[in-house]
Design a protein around this motif. Structure first.
Motif, PDB file in Angstrom:
ATOM      1  N   MET A   1      43.991  24.478  32.763  1.00 31.09           N
ATOM      2  CA  MET A   1      43.633  25.938  33.285  1.00 31.09           C
ATOM      3  C   MET A   1      45.019  26.682  33.202  1.00 31.09           C
ATOM      4  O   MET A   1      44.806  27.842  32.793  1.00 31.09           O
ATOM      5  N   LEU A   2      46.055  26.143  33.498  1.00 27.83           N
ATOM      6  CA  LEU A   2      47.287  26.727  33.539  1.00 27.83           C
ATOM      7  C   LEU A   2      47.763  27.409  32.242  1.00 27.83           C
ATOM      8  O   LEU A   2      47.925  28.520  31.924  1.00 27.83           O
ATOM      9  N   ILE A   3      47.268  26.347  31.206  1.00 32.35           N
ATOM     10  CA  ILE A   3      47.891  26.490  29.932  1.00 32.35           C
ATOM     11  C   ILE A   3      46.889  27.641  29.307  1.00 32.35           C
ATOM     12  O   ILE A   3      47.338  28.650  28.569  1.00 32.35           O
ATOM     13  N   VAL A   4      45.593  27.662  29.496  1.00 32.86           N
ATOM     14  CA  VAL A   4      44.708  28.531  29.192  1.00 32.86           C
ATOM     15  C   VAL A   4      44.911  30.015  29.713  1.00 32.86           C
ATOM     16  O   VAL A   4      44.989  30.918  29.078  1.00 32.86           O
ATOM     17  N   VAL A   5      45.235  30.244  31.084  1.00 34.42           N
ATOM     18  CA  VAL A   5      45.560  31.357  31.499  1.00 34.42           C
ATOM     19  C   VAL A   5      47.064  31.944  30.916  1.00 34.42           C
ATOM     20  O   VAL A   5      47.080  33.037  30.672  1.00 34.42           O
ATOM     21  N   ILE A   6      47.914  30.989  30.790  1.00 32.13           N
ATOM     22  CA  ILE A   6      49.341  31.469  30.155  1.00 32.13           C
ATOM     23  C   ILE A   6      48.952  32.127  28.768  1.00 32.13           C
ATOM     24  O   ILE A   6      49.510  33.248  28.641  1.00 32.13           O
TER      25      ILE A   6
ATOM     26  N   VAL B   1      45.933  40.379  39.467  1.00 35.79           N
ATOM     27  CA  VAL B   1      45.560  40.447  40.883  1.00 35.79           C
ATOM     28  C   VAL B   1      44.023  40.479  41.033  1.00 35.79           C
ATOM     29  O   VAL B   1      43.435  39.535  42.150  1.00 35.79           O
ATOM     30  N   PRO B   2      43.110  41.564  40.475  1.00 35.58           N
ATOM     31  CA  PRO B   2      41.789  41.445  40.786  1.00 35.58           C
ATOM     32  C   PRO B   2      41.182  40.233  40.183  1.00 35.58           C
ATOM     33  O   PRO B   2      40.251  39.563  40.909  1.00 35.58           O
TER      34      PRO B   2
ATOM     35  N   LEU C   1      50.384  32.851  39.670  1.00 36.14           N
ATOM     36  CA  LEU C   1      51.134  34.073  39.526  1.00 36.14           C
ATOM     37  C   LEU C   1      52.677  33.694  39.142  1.00 36.14           C
ATOM     38  O   LEU C   1      53.282  34.451  38.183  1.00 36.14           O
ATOM     39  N   VAL C   2      53.034  32.681  39.952  1.00 37.26           N
ATOM     40  CA  VAL C   2      54.663  32.351  39.648  1.00 37.26           C
ATOM     41  C   VAL C   2      54.786  31.768  38.111  1.00 37.26           C
ATOM     42  O   VAL C   2      55.728  32.233  37.627  1.00 37.26           O
TER      43      VAL C   2
END
Length: 409
Positions: free
Chosen positions: A282-287, A331-332, A383-384
């Motif tokens: 999920m982090l990879i997809v978000v990034i 943020v939203p 976020l970080v």
């Protein structure tokens, strides 16, 4: 120093940047963040909740830590617990210890005209914590043990009850043997039916009077086969086990509930791998999505970048503006993801709408553990990590020439 943050807020919340392309890009970025938060929250909360629920079920049935005689040699049949060196009072005074209870275990067979089943008769005394056991009951109650005589009531598992067509108030004969002696027959009345969802327990154990087990094992009235130690929090089991082990005497030993059933612990260990794998994906997809958003925003605002450079803004300031801009867009998505994810988890926690097959998962309902630290860590972590991932692609800004970008303005 406040210029990059001020400018990024102005363009993030400006109504003038709401063209079709911007709206699509912002929507994609926020959607990917929301999905990442939802999946991460559900994965962590249900994974941690499942691990804890399975461990607590094992511990609440057989004690977080069991004290046994070394003569028992890991057999289901209890040997007499040695009192020499056993400091039970000091064990109960350990701050994390909630209580202790005596037991004697003996193996046997229950049979009737319908079926037969190999069993472990766990004889408990008057110190048996019936309140702790109540969560497992699906019908009836636990035997009322006074240790003054012999109570013929037993509580059996739902699995055994179904296999042998037994209900509360039915009678059943159990056969026990000790060494070369003749079989010992005991008639019991079913007073309760329990279900832990842990196959290794439900397939074998029945709860009854400790005096029956003592007589079968040839023990005296004041002798016990083991002591179950219950802790206030299973998370402290690894810390408290050595403390208790030092107080049981050299002829006895301790076994943690988490070591009693290694196959279950191997299954639980898979949760950690699954949690790490899903969150990483999920982090990879978000990034990937956020980096894509940043790059398109940079291309879309090439003229603005050229103007800022002409007015004296450095590449570092402009990079900070666009990184802040992209993070503000997230943020939203973070808020929406938390609202949906936590809403779903609360519904599952209190209504149990998603169920499982206990034969495969050792629990019948997906458990949820809502931990504020985990919830905050997921949002802050996304976020970080996203902010760090945006640093490298933001260097594209340094390649933009103010002369060329303003040439066609």
């Amino acid at each position: 120093m406040k210029f990059p943050l001020y400018f990024s807020k102005k363009i993030a919340f400006s109504k003038d940047n709401k063209n079709n392309l911007s709206r699509v890009i912002v929507f994609i970025g926020r959607l990917s963040v929301a999905l990442g938060v939802i999946v991460s929250l559900v994965t962590v909360s249900t994974g941690v909740g499942s691990k804890r629920a399975i461990k607590e079920r094992m511990a609440d049935f057989s004690g977080h830590i069991s004290i046994k005689s070394k003569q028992s040699n890991n057999s289901y049949n209890s040997s007499v617990l040695e009192k020499e060196g056993l400091k039970l009072k000091e064990i109960n005074e350990i701050p994390d210890v909630a209580g202790t209870q005596n037991y004697v275990a003996v193996s046997g067979i229950m049979r009737n005209e319908h079926n037969f089943a190999g069993i472990i008769f766990k004889g408990v005394g008057k110190d048996f914590d019936a309140e702790r056991f109540k969560k497992f009951l699906v019908a009836g109650q636990t035997p009322k043990i006074s240790e003054d005589g012999f109570n013929s009531g037993i509580t059996i598992s739902q699995k055994i009850a179904q296999d042998m067509h037994l209900n509360v108030k039915d009678s059943i004969v159990a056969v026990f043997s000790k060494g070369n002696q003749s079989p010992l027959y005991r008639k019991f009345e079913v007073v309760g039916i329990y279900k832990t969802d842990i196959k290794m327990i439900d397939d074998l154990f029945i709860i009854g009077d400790i005096n029956h087990a003592r007589r079968i094992q040839g023990m005296k009235r004041n002798e016990v086969g083991g002591i179950d130690v219950f802790l206030k929090n299973i998370n402290y089991i690894d810390e408290d086990a050595p403390k208790i082990d030092r107080l049981v005497g050299y002829r006895n030993y301790t076994v943690k509930a988490t070591d009693e059933y290694p196959q279950i612990m191997d299954f639980i260990a898979i949760f950690d791998t699954n949690i790490a794998l899903i969150i990483s994906i999920m982090l990879i997809v978000v990034i990937i999505n956020i980096v894509m958003v940043l790059l398109i925003l940079i291309i879309e605002r090439t003229k603005s970048i050229g103007l800022l450079k002409t007015l004296g803004a450095t590449n570092g300031q402009i990079r900070t503006i666009f990184i802040n801009y992209t993070l503000l867009i997230m943020v939203p998505g973070l808020i929406l993801g938390n609202v949906i994810g936590l809403g779903f988890l609360v519904i599952q926690k209190y209504f149990g709408i998603i169920t499982l097959n206990p034969e495969n998962y050792y629990i019948s309902v997906v458990p949820v553990e809502l931990n504020a630290v985990h919830i905050l860590a997921i949002s802050l972590g996304i976020l970080v990590v996203s902010g760090i991932a945006l640093i490298l692609p933001s260097y594209l800004i340094s390649k933009i020439s103010p002369v060329k970008s303003l040439k066609y303005t």
